[in-house]
Motif scaffolding. Sequence first.
Motif: not given
Length: 384
Positions: A110-114, A130-132, A137-139, A157-158
């Motif tokens: 889901g969402n990467m940031f909470l 998450m995605g490209r 975002f990926q990492f 990082q990606a």
Amino acid sequence: MKLSCYPTSIFKISKFLQVVFLLIVVTECNPKSAKNTESIIPIDTLSAEAETVREFQKLIPGEIELNDDCFGDVIELKGLQKNTSAIFEVKETQMLVKDSLLIMANLNNGNMFLIFSLPNFRLVKSLGKMGRGPGEFQFPKLVPSENSENLCYIYEQANNHLFSLQKDFSITELPFKLRDGQTKRMINDKLLVSFSPNEFLYAESIKGGKAIFDFKVLDDSTQNQMIYNLSFSDAYKSWASYIGDFGANAEKERAVYAYKYFKRLVFTDLKNNTSRTLIFNAGDAKKGDAMATMSPENTTHYWGMSAQKEHVYVLYSGRSPVEVNKEWRKKEYYIFVEKYDWNGNPIAKYRLNNWGYFCADEQRGKLYLASVNDADPFFEYTIE
């Protein structure tokens, strides 16, 4: 005429004697009087003393061998479990505190940031898919910010890009890109801290080891300079040998690196270009390639850091993943946090009654832990 003036003259003399008496009393009692002029400190001396108080003490350079008893007695802490409405799995988690918010990066679908409010852990915002694609975002890694205008930075990082997480929870990509890594790896392993909107420090793998770099954004260009080599032995040349955690303090002009597979920390005085290395008698990591180093039978030492204004807090295991899994099967969950000042002096060691990812909140005297073993993952610990 004389008779009529006589009482007045007596009155004037009496008043004069009273004034003289009061002056004598005040002079004897007042340390700032003319009789005590030697105790008066000139203004320029006061300014010099104020400067001395504000100046941070110097770091004593060199290598120091230590044992675990340097912390004194280990302080046992029992966490207070904090409920939240957010449902998520704790995975590759990173946390930091800014103002009254706990910001979390968490690897999930889901969402990467909470973002949670403190002290009640109420979910305020979730964002960052998450995605490209654009805005995905990926990492991502959270980067603490000294900038009062934003909450933190985000390093992807990606693709080596930097973003700013604004106070309105929007994410803005910065107009510059960090230098590509020196090693040929698909994912950058930079560990960043922000000194200002135009200066970042980071630790990154180099050929045969690891180093700290200073990255500055100038008017129409960028400047990238290696300032400290973290490699310490020709016997360990694999990038995996130098995995660790990095933190810094812009106000005190200090940086610190803690190694994952060695009980070893390096405190660097950036102003005077000196370093202090703490080496604990805990045995060396296995020699060999990355696979040998990262074996689950190899002891994990440091694997989390929270750099604060007065101290730096480092998460410490001291066991191998194999040993930890055996303890978990018995429902034995615990991990340690070591506390140091910015000159590399051990201050305290805490034993937390759970296992997970953590951050310190020095302003409130708290440690926050996101447990990997509980459905309600947040635990709050009170420290001295």
